[in-house]
Design an enzyme around this catalytic site. Structure first.
Site, PDB file in Angstrom:
ATOM      1  N   ASP A 275      27.718 -64.669  25.425  1.00 38.29           N
ATOM      2  CA  ASP A 275      26.307 -64.815  25.095  1.00 38.29           C
ATOM      3  C   ASP A 275      25.879 -66.219  25.570  1.00 38.29           C
ATOM      4  O   ASP A 275      26.724 -67.097  25.737  1.00 38.29           O
ATOM      5  CB  ASP A 275      26.135 -64.683  23.573  1.00 38.29           C
ATOM      6  CG  ASP A 275      24.752 -65.062  23.116  1.00 38.29           C
ATOM      7  OD1 ASP A 275      23.782 -64.547  23.702  1.00 38.29           O
ATOM      8  OD2 ASP A 275      24.635 -65.891  22.189  1.00 38.29           O
TER       9      ASP A 275
ATOM     10  N   ASP B  87      22.347 -68.071  24.643  1.00 39.64           N
ATOM     11  CA  ASP B  87      21.630 -68.843  23.626  1.00 39.64           C
ATOM     12  C   ASP B  87      22.463 -69.008  22.368  1.00 39.64           C
ATOM     13  O   ASP B  87      22.859 -68.025  21.731  1.00 39.64           O
ATOM     14  CB  ASP B  87      20.316 -68.145  23.259  1.00 39.64           C
ATOM     15  CG  ASP B  87      19.300 -68.228  24.373  1.00 39.64           C
ATOM     16  OD1 ASP B  87      19.035 -69.347  24.835  1.00 39.64           O
ATOM     17  OD2 ASP B  87      18.788 -67.178  24.781  1.00 39.64           O
TER      18      ASP B  87
ATOM     19  N   GLY C 184      14.798 -61.529  21.855  1.00 41.42           N
ATOM     20  CA  GLY C 184      13.861 -61.353  22.967  1.00 41.42           C
ATOM     21  C   GLY C 184      12.566 -62.088  22.672  1.00 41.42           C
ATOM     22  O   GLY C 184      11.911 -61.838  21.655  1.00 41.42           O
ATOM     23  N   GLY C 185      12.223 -63.022  23.574  1.00 46.56           N
ATOM     24  CA  GLY C 185      11.076 -63.892  23.329  1.00 46.56           C
ATOM     25  C   GLY C 185       9.748 -63.168  23.206  1.00 46.56           C
ATOM     26  O   GLY C 185       8.938 -63.475  22.332  1.00 46.56           O
TER      27      GLY C 185
ATOM     28  N   ARG D  41       9.584 -61.406  20.001  1.00 49.80           N
ATOM     29  CA  ARG D  41       9.456 -62.389  18.911  1.00 49.80           C
ATOM     30  C   ARG D  41       7.988 -62.811  18.769  1.00 49.80           C
ATOM     31  O   ARG D  41       7.455 -62.870  17.665  1.00 49.80           O
ATOM     32  CB  ARG D  41      10.335 -63.597  19.222  1.00 49.80           C
ATOM     33  CG  ARG D  41      10.499 -64.595  18.079  1.00 49.80           C
ATOM     34  CD  ARG D  41      11.569 -65.630  18.416  1.00 49.80           C
ATOM     35  NE  ARG D  41      12.828 -64.961  18.691  1.00 49.80           N
ATOM     36  CZ  ARG D  41      13.720 -65.375  19.619  1.00 49.80           C
ATOM     37  NH1 ARG D  41      13.481 -66.452  20.333  1.00 49.80           N
ATOM     38  NH2 ARG D  41      14.827 -64.716  19.809  1.00 49.80           N
TER      39      ARG D  41
ATOM     40  N   HIS E 284       4.508 -65.304  26.894  1.00 50.93           N
ATOM     41  CA  HIS E 284       5.934 -65.361  27.217  1.00 50.93           C
ATOM     42  C   HIS E 284       6.171 -65.772  28.669  1.00 50.93           C
ATOM     43  O   HIS E 284       7.127 -66.497  28.969  1.00 50.93           O
ATOM     44  CB  HIS E 284       6.605 -64.010  26.919  1.00 50.93           C
ATOM     45  CG  HIS E 284       8.089 -64.070  27.047  1.00 50.93           C
ATOM     46  ND1 HIS E 284       8.782 -63.441  28.044  1.00 50.93           N
ATOM     47  CD2 HIS E 284       9.020 -64.741  26.314  1.00 50.93           C
ATOM     48  CE1 HIS E 284      10.067 -63.716  27.913  1.00 50.93           C
ATOM     49  NE2 HIS E 284      10.233 -64.490  26.876  1.00 50.93           N
TER      50      HIS E 284
ATOM     51  N   LYS F 287       5.707 -69.422  28.595  1.00 56.02           N
ATOM     52  CA  LYS F 287       6.857 -70.016  27.867  1.00 56.02           C
ATOM     53  C   LYS F 287       8.082 -70.095  28.778  1.00 56.02           C
ATOM     54  O   LYS F 287       8.835 -71.068  28.761  1.00 56.02           O
ATOM     55  CB  LYS F 287       7.147 -69.174  26.608  1.00 56.02           C
ATOM     56  CG  LYS F 287       8.384 -69.569  25.839  1.00 56.02           C
ATOM     57  CD  LYS F 287       9.551 -68.664  26.182  1.00 56.02           C
ATOM     58  CE  LYS F 287      10.867 -69.222  25.688  1.00 56.02           C
ATOM     59  NZ  LYS F 287      12.011 -68.410  26.118  1.00 56.02           N
TER      60      LYS F 287
ATOM     61  N   ASP G 269      27.181 -65.889  18.923  1.00 54.50           N
ATOM     62  CA  ASP G 269      26.877 -66.867  17.870  1.00 54.50           C
ATOM     63  C   ASP G 269      26.151 -66.241  16.671  1.00 54.50           C
ATOM     64  O   ASP G 269      25.963 -66.931  15.676  1.00 54.50           O
ATOM     65  CB  ASP G 269      26.010 -68.003  18.421  1.00 54.50           C
ATOM     66  CG  ASP G 269      24.587 -67.542  18.717  1.00 54.50           C
ATOM     67  OD1 ASP G 269      24.432 -66.528  19.417  1.00 54.50           O
ATOM     68  OD2 ASP G 269      23.643 -68.181  18.225  1.00 54.50           O
TER      69      ASP G 269
HETATM   70  C1  XBP Z   1      18.562 -64.860  22.485  1.00 54.09           C
HETATM   71  C2  XBP Z   1      17.196 -64.393  22.442  1.00 54.09           C
HETATM   72  C3  XBP Z   1      16.243 -64.849  23.435  1.00 54.09           C
HETATM   73  C4  XBP Z   1      15.847 -66.300  23.381  1.00 54.09           C
HETATM   74  C5  XBP Z   1      14.564 -66.467  24.132  1.00 54.09           C
HETATM   75  O1  XBP Z   1      19.386 -63.912  21.822  1.00 54.09           O
HETATM   76  O2  XBP Z   1      16.823 -63.607  21.596  1.00 54.09           O
HETATM   77  O3  XBP Z   1      15.094 -64.104  23.206  1.00 54.09           O
HETATM   78  O4  XBP Z   1      15.678 -66.740  22.044  1.00 54.09           O
HETATM   79  O5  XBP Z   1      14.695 -66.049  25.449  1.00 54.09           O
HETATM   80  P1  XBP Z   1      20.936 -63.773  22.207  1.00 54.09           P
HETATM   81  P2  XBP Z   1      13.555 -65.187  26.154  1.00 54.09           P
HETATM   82  O6  XBP Z   1      21.524 -65.165  22.163  1.00 54.09           O
HETATM   83  O7  XBP Z   1      21.477 -62.900  21.101  1.00 54.09           O
HETATM   84  O8  XBP Z   1      21.054 -63.127  23.547  1.00 54.09           O
HETATM   85  O9  XBP Z   1      12.242 -65.801  25.763  1.00 54.09           O
HETATM   86  O10 XBP Z   1      13.821 -65.291  27.623  1.00 54.09           O
HETATM   87  O11 XBP Z   1      13.675 -63.793  25.636  1.00 54.09           O
HETATM   88 MG    MG Z   2      22.941 -65.983  20.905  1.00 51.03          MG
END
Ligand code: XBP
Ligand code: MG
Length: 254
Positions: free
Chosen positions: A11, A13, A54-55, A58, A81, A84, A180
């Protein structure tokens, strides 16, 4: 039967990089500001919002909660988005996002051991590619699956199922997923894969009873991470190594 460790799927993020608090959150807030919207996500609120992966989803969920009418909401979330994502790319270029300590060490050890390396993230392709190129230029990824490549985001297993398919694995038995978050563990397990977790400030209080191993970092010789859960009794000393992942893979089947 002894399973061979063939691939590790990372993963991004919160796992490879500390990107949420000072990266994504800041980018969302700047986009709101540029659109003259009153919304600002503080660090605490953002921790709750992270459960929606997913941004764009969200933003859209938040707008719904703020009473933004359904008519035009998806379009507004999409436009926010897009902006962003551009801002996040600038933050990546400015060096605002850090690798998690020990991540690079483990990647190098895995590559030396001939284990395939993959990414499985719900984040967007544009910034993910940029971040990987900039922050881990030496790493040769065998497969990178992003949120743009799937129809459903974590905790749906699609991102990991697709990564394993692209890796050419004939099933999840030879793969370990590093995550995470609770949503990540659910996705990995739904894909049938073993899942080790390196928690961070945002995910330390997630419900992780199903994880196959939980540490609070990758650890380094002389600086081990705390072992928060070791349900398969690997005897981990708090350093994520190739050998530890191989041991984990021999866990009893669920
Ligand atoms: C990460 C996410 C992503 C980021 C934002 O989840 O949910 O949406 O927060 O990125 P994970 P984007 O670590 O479980 O993959 O805005 O590009 O979606
Ligand atoms: Mg993550």
């Amino acid at each position: 039967m002894t399973e061979e460790l063939r691939a590790v799927i990372f993963d991004v993020d919160g796992t490879l990089v500390d990107s949420e608090r000072h990266g994504h959150r800041v980018a969302f807030n700047r986009a709101f500001e540029e659109f003259d919207l009153p919304y600002r996500w503080d660090e605490e609120l953002y921790g709750e919002l992270l459960h929606t992966t997913g941004g764009q989803r969200r933003i859209e969920g938040y707008l719904a909660g703020e009473g933004v009418p359904e008519d035009g909401r998806t379009e507004l979330a999409k436009a926010l988005h897009t902006r962003k994502t551009e801002i996040l790319e600038e933050l990546v270029d400015d060096g605002a996002i850090d690798l998690r300590p020990g991540a690079q060490r483990l990647l190098e050890e895995l590559a030396d051991a001939g284990v395939a390396l993959a990414v499985g993230t719900t984040g967007s392709r544009r910034w993910v590619d940029r971040l990987l190129r900039r922050m881990l230029p030496e790493v040769r990824w065998d497969v990178v699956v992003t949120g743009d490549d799937v129809t459903a985001r974590k905790p749906d297993p699609e991102v990991f199922t697709l990564a394993m398919e692209k890796l050419g694995l004939d099933g999840p038995a030879g793969a370990v997923v590093l995550e995470d978050s609770a949503e990540g563990v659910a996705a990995a397990h739904a894909a049938g894969a073993c899942c080790a977790v390196v928690v961070n400030g945002y995910t330390a209080d997630h419900e992780l009873a199903d994880a196959d191993l939980v540490l609070d970092g990758f650890g380094a010789p002389g600086e081990p991470a705390a072992v928060l859960a070791d349900p398969h009794d690997t005897g981990s000393d708090g350093i994520l190594t190739v050998d530890l992942l191989r041991t984990l893979l021999q866990r009893p089947k669920r």
